[in-house]
Design an enzyme around this catalytic site. Structure first.
Site, PDB file in Angstrom:
ATOM      1  N   LYS A  83       3.689   3.706  18.275  1.00  0.00           N
ATOM      2  CA  LYS A  83       3.724   5.206  17.760  1.00  0.00           C
ATOM      3  C   LYS A  83       4.072   6.059  19.177  1.00  0.00           C
ATOM      4  CE  LYS A  83       0.805   4.619  13.728  1.00  0.00           C
ATOM      5  NZ  LYS A  83      -0.494   4.430  13.488  1.00  0.00           N
TER       6      LYS A  83
ATOM      7  N   ILE B 220       1.214  13.592   8.638  1.00  0.00           N
ATOM      8  CA  ILE B 220       1.397  14.662   9.820  1.00  0.00           C
ATOM      9  C   ILE B 220       2.904  14.694  10.197  1.00  0.00           C
ATOM     10  CG2 ILE B 220       1.144  16.106  11.995  1.00  0.00           C
ATOM     11  CD1 ILE B 220      -1.354  13.957  12.430  1.00  0.00           C
TER      12      ILE B 220
ATOM     13  N   GLY C 216       1.056   9.153  10.190  1.00  0.00           N
ATOM     14  CA  GLY C 216       0.720   9.090   8.814  1.00  0.00           C
ATOM     15  C   GLY C 216       1.232  10.345   8.082  1.00  0.00           C
TER      16      GLY C 216
ATOM     17  N   GLU D 246       9.617   9.509   9.353  1.00  0.00           N
ATOM     18  CA  GLU D 246       8.406  10.563   9.697  1.00  0.00           C
ATOM     19  C   GLU D 246       7.177   9.846   9.642  1.00  0.00           C
ATOM     20  OE1 GLU D 246       8.514  14.113  10.376  1.00  0.00           O
ATOM     21  OE2 GLU D 246       6.867  13.176  11.025  1.00  0.00           O
TER      22      GLU D 246
ATOM     23  N   THR E 226       0.765  -1.101  -0.133  1.00  0.00           N
ATOM     24  CA  THR E 226      -0.004  -0.185   0.070  1.00  0.00           C
ATOM     25  C   THR E 226       0.835   1.160   0.096  1.00  0.00           C
ATOM     26  OG1 THR E 226      -1.630  -1.213   1.423  1.00  0.00           O
ATOM     27  CG2 THR E 226      -1.886   1.044   1.185  1.00  0.00           C
ATOM     28  N   VAL E 227       1.879   1.320   1.169  1.00  0.00           N
ATOM     29  CA  VAL E 227       2.503   2.655   1.100  1.00  0.00           C
ATOM     30  C   VAL E 227       3.725   2.746   0.232  1.00  0.00           C
ATOM     31  CG1 VAL E 227       4.311   3.934   2.466  1.00  0.00           C
ATOM     32  CG2 VAL E 227       2.362   2.600   3.562  1.00  0.00           C
TER      33      VAL E 227
ATOM     34  N   GLU F  21      -3.303  -2.488   9.526  1.00  0.00           N
ATOM     35  CA  GLU F  21      -2.138  -3.360   9.656  1.00  0.00           C
ATOM     36  C   GLU F  21      -2.206  -4.846   8.968  1.00  0.00           C
ATOM     37  OE1 GLU F  21       1.202  -1.915  10.573  1.00  0.00           O
ATOM     38  OE2 GLU F  21      -0.156  -0.121  10.387  1.00  0.00           O
TER      39      GLU F  21
ATOM     40  N   LYS G  98       6.772   1.377  12.715  1.00  0.00           N
ATOM     41  CA  LYS G  98       6.693   1.884  14.197  1.00  0.00           C
ATOM     42  C   LYS G  98       6.911   0.517  14.882  1.00  0.00           C
ATOM     43  CE  LYS G  98       2.494   1.460  11.970  1.00  0.00           C
ATOM     44  NZ  LYS G  98       1.853   2.009  11.029  1.00  0.00           N
TER      45      LYS G  98
ATOM     46  N   GLY H  70      -3.141   5.536   5.318  1.00  0.00           N
ATOM     47  CA  GLY H  70      -3.739   5.586   3.918  1.00  0.00           C
ATOM     48  C   GLY H  70      -2.477   5.795   3.072  1.00  0.00           C
TER      49      GLY H  70
HETATM   50  P1  NAP Z   1       1.552  -4.217   2.922  1.00  0.00           P
HETATM   51  O1  NAP Z   1       0.593  -3.519   1.977  1.00  0.00           O
HETATM   52  O2  NAP Z   1       1.264  -5.310   3.669  1.00  0.00           O
HETATM   53  O3  NAP Z   1       3.057  -4.283   1.962  1.00  0.00           O
HETATM   54  C1  NAP Z   1       3.916  -4.780   2.652  1.00  0.00           C
HETATM   55  C2  NAP Z   1       4.709  -5.366   1.357  1.00  0.00           C
HETATM   56  O4  NAP Z   1       6.084  -5.571   1.785  1.00  0.00           O
HETATM   57  C3  NAP Z   1       4.553  -6.097   0.309  1.00  0.00           C
HETATM   58  O5  NAP Z   1       4.866  -5.509  -0.844  1.00  0.00           O
HETATM   59  C4  NAP Z   1       5.095  -7.323   0.616  1.00  0.00           C
HETATM   60  O6  NAP Z   1       5.307  -8.211  -0.565  1.00  0.00           O
HETATM   61  C5  NAP Z   1       6.666  -6.978   1.012  1.00  0.00           C
HETATM   62  N1  NAP Z   1       7.130  -7.720   2.113  1.00  0.00           N
HETATM   63  C6  NAP Z   1       6.483  -8.227   3.415  1.00  0.00           C
HETATM   64  N2  NAP Z   1       7.353  -9.041   3.822  1.00  0.00           N
HETATM   65  C7  NAP Z   1       8.306  -9.342   2.933  1.00  0.00           C
HETATM   66  C8  NAP Z   1       9.706 -10.292   3.141  1.00  0.00           C
HETATM   67  N3  NAP Z   1       9.792 -10.955   4.014  1.00  0.00           N
HETATM   68  N4  NAP Z   1      10.411 -10.035   2.036  1.00  0.00           N
HETATM   69  C9  NAP Z   1      10.041  -9.126   0.909  1.00  0.00           C
HETATM   70  N5  NAP Z   1       9.025  -8.486   0.999  1.00  0.00           N
HETATM   71  C10 NAP Z   1       8.092  -8.525   1.774  1.00  0.00           C
HETATM   72  O7  NAP Z   1       2.117  -2.840   4.130  1.00  0.00           O
HETATM   73  P2  NAP Z   1       1.617  -1.405   4.027  1.00  0.00           P
HETATM   74  O8  NAP Z   1       0.400  -1.097   4.605  1.00  0.00           O
HETATM   75  O9  NAP Z   1       2.325  -0.722   2.788  1.00  0.00           O
HETATM   76  O10 NAP Z   1       2.826  -0.924   5.375  1.00  0.00           O
HETATM   77  C11 NAP Z   1       3.969  -0.735   5.195  1.00  0.00           C
HETATM   78  C12 NAP Z   1       4.856  -0.444   6.428  1.00  0.00           C
HETATM   79  O11 NAP Z   1       4.433   0.860   6.593  1.00  0.00           O
HETATM   80  C13 NAP Z   1       4.347  -1.288   7.681  1.00  0.00           C
HETATM   81  O12 NAP Z   1       5.452  -1.010   8.693  1.00  0.00           O
HETATM   82  C14 NAP Z   1       3.129  -0.117   8.327  1.00  0.00           C
HETATM   83  O13 NAP Z   1       3.011  -0.411   9.816  1.00  0.00           O
HETATM   84  C15 NAP Z   1       3.746   0.999   7.751  1.00  0.00           C
HETATM   85  N6  NAP Z   1       2.638   1.942   7.731  1.00  0.00           N
HETATM   86  C16 NAP Z   1       1.471   1.731   7.041  1.00  0.00           C
HETATM   87  C17 NAP Z   1       0.539   2.919   6.775  1.00  0.00           C
HETATM   88  C18 NAP Z   1      -0.599   2.607   5.934  1.00  0.00           C
HETATM   89  O14 NAP Z   1      -1.370   3.296   5.959  1.00  0.00           O
HETATM   90  N7  NAP Z   1      -0.888   1.540   5.239  1.00  0.00           N
HETATM   91  C19 NAP Z   1       0.793   4.151   7.177  1.00  0.00           C
HETATM   92  C20 NAP Z   1       1.972   4.343   8.118  1.00  0.00           C
HETATM   93  C21 NAP Z   1       2.812   3.330   8.087  1.00  0.00           C
HETATM   94  P3  NAP Z   1       3.878  -8.796  -1.412  1.00  0.00           P
HETATM   95  O15 NAP Z   1       3.409  -7.353  -2.183  1.00  0.00           O
HETATM   96  O16 NAP Z   1       4.676  -9.690  -2.471  1.00  0.00           O
HETATM   97  O17 NAP Z   1       3.247  -9.430  -0.445  1.00  0.00           O
HETATM   98  N1  HSE Z   2      -2.830   0.863  10.753  1.00  0.00           N
HETATM   99  C1  HSE Z   2      -2.104   2.342  10.877  1.00  0.00           C
HETATM  100  C2  HSE Z   2      -3.270   3.166  11.361  1.00  0.00           C
HETATM  101  C3  HSE Z   2      -1.412   2.879   9.802  1.00  0.00           C
HETATM  102  O1  HSE Z   2      -4.500   2.772  11.268  1.00  0.00           O
HETATM  103  O2  HSE Z   2      -3.065   4.239  11.808  1.00  0.00           O
HETATM  104  C4  HSE Z   2      -0.924   4.045   9.944  1.00  0.00           C
HETATM  105  O3  HSE Z   2       0.278   3.911  10.704  1.00  0.00           O
END
Ligand code: NAP
Ligand code: HSE
Length: 433
Positions: free
Chosen positions: A207, A138, A136, A131, A14-15, A192, A106, A306
């Site tokens: 966080k 902010i 997110g 950051e 996603t990110v 998550e 985090k 998001g």
């Molecule tokens: P996500 O959609 O689940 O994406 C995770 C990615 O990492 C996928 O592309 C996955 O590969 C890859 N991956 C996972 N384990 C792996 C491994 N062992 N080796 C190689 N690739 C691997 O997660 P996300 O929502 O983008 O979140 C990513 C990070 O940002 C997390 O730490 C989350 O807490 C943080 N975050 C998320 C948000 C949010 O709004 N979503 C906001 C702030 C922070 P595949 O695609 O092939 O499965």
């Molecule tokens: N799952 C987290 C949330 C993503 O909903 O705030 C952003 O860190």
């Protein structure tokens, strides 16, 4: 001539796909604003055959993370894969190879932040920027680390989880259960990979640990925090809150006694007065209210989860990484004022509480409840009894005057063990008292 930097990605979910879109689609504008040319050289994913929103040239896709972290061409590693141990192992290798790491993780920072900062400090070229790990979109890390650098912080509290705020907002508006709304939060990319991290308050606690470190220079492990999530918040609690001039939010609270250099970190559903700006921050938005000794209160609001909001924060870190690579001295993103704070004991953390009990509807029950609370020196402020759907049972809702976390937790244990109490006592901290 502008420099050209090479970026590698760990993860393209996603990110990362948000970051990819904006770096690739707006190349001219971005390279001008970020002050350097750049190229995404390698992208590591778990499953390279998986369809994605963005089209990644197959020659740069890999399933081997070492192709990113040990790649001598790569200057900046964006760790956007999540999880703790594997991500940490890779971040460690990248930092030890003198790369700059940008991470939104985090959970990893909370568990391994101390080691990560130590490794980064040992290598002159290595740095870690994070950051996107809190709030997110902010720019809260920059706010604490730079804009508020002159301050000491007696209180930081707010909403740090977009998923829970989205769920609580829609529960209140639509009278719906949290399970039904969780599906939408997942579709919107807020949740998550392990949803219980959001719902049970752990993501907020991760966080809060990062913010506590930025503010007070101490990594607080989860075991030293009070943590509860939103699973047991009922629609009836929300109605009671509204009628009483409050709104229920999942709140992170970092309190510090600047004189004794003690702090506490807690995450819990709380009653915020409707007059508090944080109580009026809804849906996926996060809000952080910070009390600095010089500046007074400042409040930061924005989308807390998001794709685009988080990508905005990741790209801000990439911009800092470019500045660092361009050899312009930039402020290290780490706590600059470690204060040797210690943790408060439960008996030193004061709050007033809302308490909801399901009891047998019998003569003398109210007196028994009051007696248990009195045994723990808890004074009742308001008390209501409400009808239960089972006619032999009743709800008791009460609020307390100020007491402390030790007294309330001991009182709740006694209430839970009493034969006339039929549920696990449910509490909400009351803010603004
Ligand atoms: P996500 O959609 O689940 O994406 C995770 C990615 O990492 C996928 O592309 C996955 O590969 C890859 N991956 C996972 N384990 C792996 C491994 N062992 N080796 C190689 N690739 C691997 O997660 P996300 O929502 O983008 O979140 C990513 C990070 O940002 C997390 O730490 C989350 O807490 C943080 N975050 C998320 C948000 C949010 O709004 N979503 C906001 C702030 C922070 P595949 O695609 O092939 O499965
Ligand atoms: N799952 C987290 C949330 C993503 O909903 O705030 C952003 O860190």
């Amino acid at each position: 001539m502008k420099a050209k930097y090479k970026i590698g990605f760990l993860g393209m979910g996603t990110v990362a796909q948000g970051v990819w879109k904006h770096l690739a689609q707006n190349y001219e504008l971005m390279s001008r604003k970020l002050g350097a040319d750049y190229e995404i050289t390698k992208v590591c994913v778990r499953d390279a055959s998986k369809p994605r929103e963005v089209s990644i040239p197959p020659e740069i896709l890999t399933e081997n993370p070492l192709d990113v972290v040990l790649n001598p061409e790569i200057d900046i590693v964006c760790e956007l894969m999540g999880g703790v141990e594997t991500a940490f192992g890779l971040v460690k290798k990248a930092l030890e190879s003198g790369k700059i790491v940008v991470s939104a993780n985090k959970a990893m920072l909370c568990e391994k932040g101390g080691e990560i900062f130590e490794i980064a400090a040992k290598n002159e070229r290595a740095e870690i920027f994070f950051e996107a790990s809190v709030g997110g979109g902010i720019p809260i890390i920059k706010a604490v680390n730079e804009g508020l650098v002159a301050n000491r912080f007696s209180s930081i509290y707010g909403i740090l989880n977009g998923t829970c705020n989205y769920i609580l907002t829609r529960m209140e508006r639509e009278n719906a259960s949290y399970e039904s709304i969780l599906k939408d939060a997942k579709r919107l990319g807020y949740v998550e990979a392990d949803e219980s991290l959001d719902i049970d308050g752990i993501d907020t606690a991760h966080k809060a640990a990062v913010l506590a470190y930025m503010a007070h220079g101490r990594w607080v492990p989860l075991k030293d925090m009070i943590i509860s999530g939103i699973r047991n918040v009922s629609l009836e609690d929300m109605v009671w809150a509204k009628e009483s001039g409050y709104r229920i939010k999942l709140v992170a609270s970092i309190k510090a006694d600047l004189a004794s250099k003690k702090m506490s970190v807690g995450v819990y559903p709380a009653l915020l007065p409707l007059t508090d700006v944080v109580a009026n921050v809804n849906e996926v938005y996060n809000a952080v209210a910070i009390d600095g000794d010089l500046v007074g209160r400042t409040v930061y609001i924005g989308r807390g989860a998001g794709q685009n909001a988080t990508a905005s924060a990741v790209i801000a870190d990439i911009s800092d990484a470019f500045e660092s690579l361009n050899s312009k001295p930039i402020r290290q993103t780490s706590a600059t004022t470690a204060t040797n704070v210690s943790m408060m004991e439960l008996k030193e953390i004061n709050n007033s509480f809302f308490l909801r009990l399901c009891v047998k509807d019998e003569i003398g029950i109210l007196a028994k409840v009051a007696s248990i609370l009195a045994n723990h020196k808890i004074s009742i402020e308001l008390l209501e009894q409400k009808r239960h759907q089972n006619k032999d049972e009743a709800w008791i809702i009460l609020t307390t005057h100020q007491t402390n976390e030790l007294c309330i937790s001991e009182a709740c244990k006694d209430l839970e063990n009493a034969d006339f109490v039929l549920n696990k006592p449910f509490i909400l901290r009351i803010f603004g008292d």
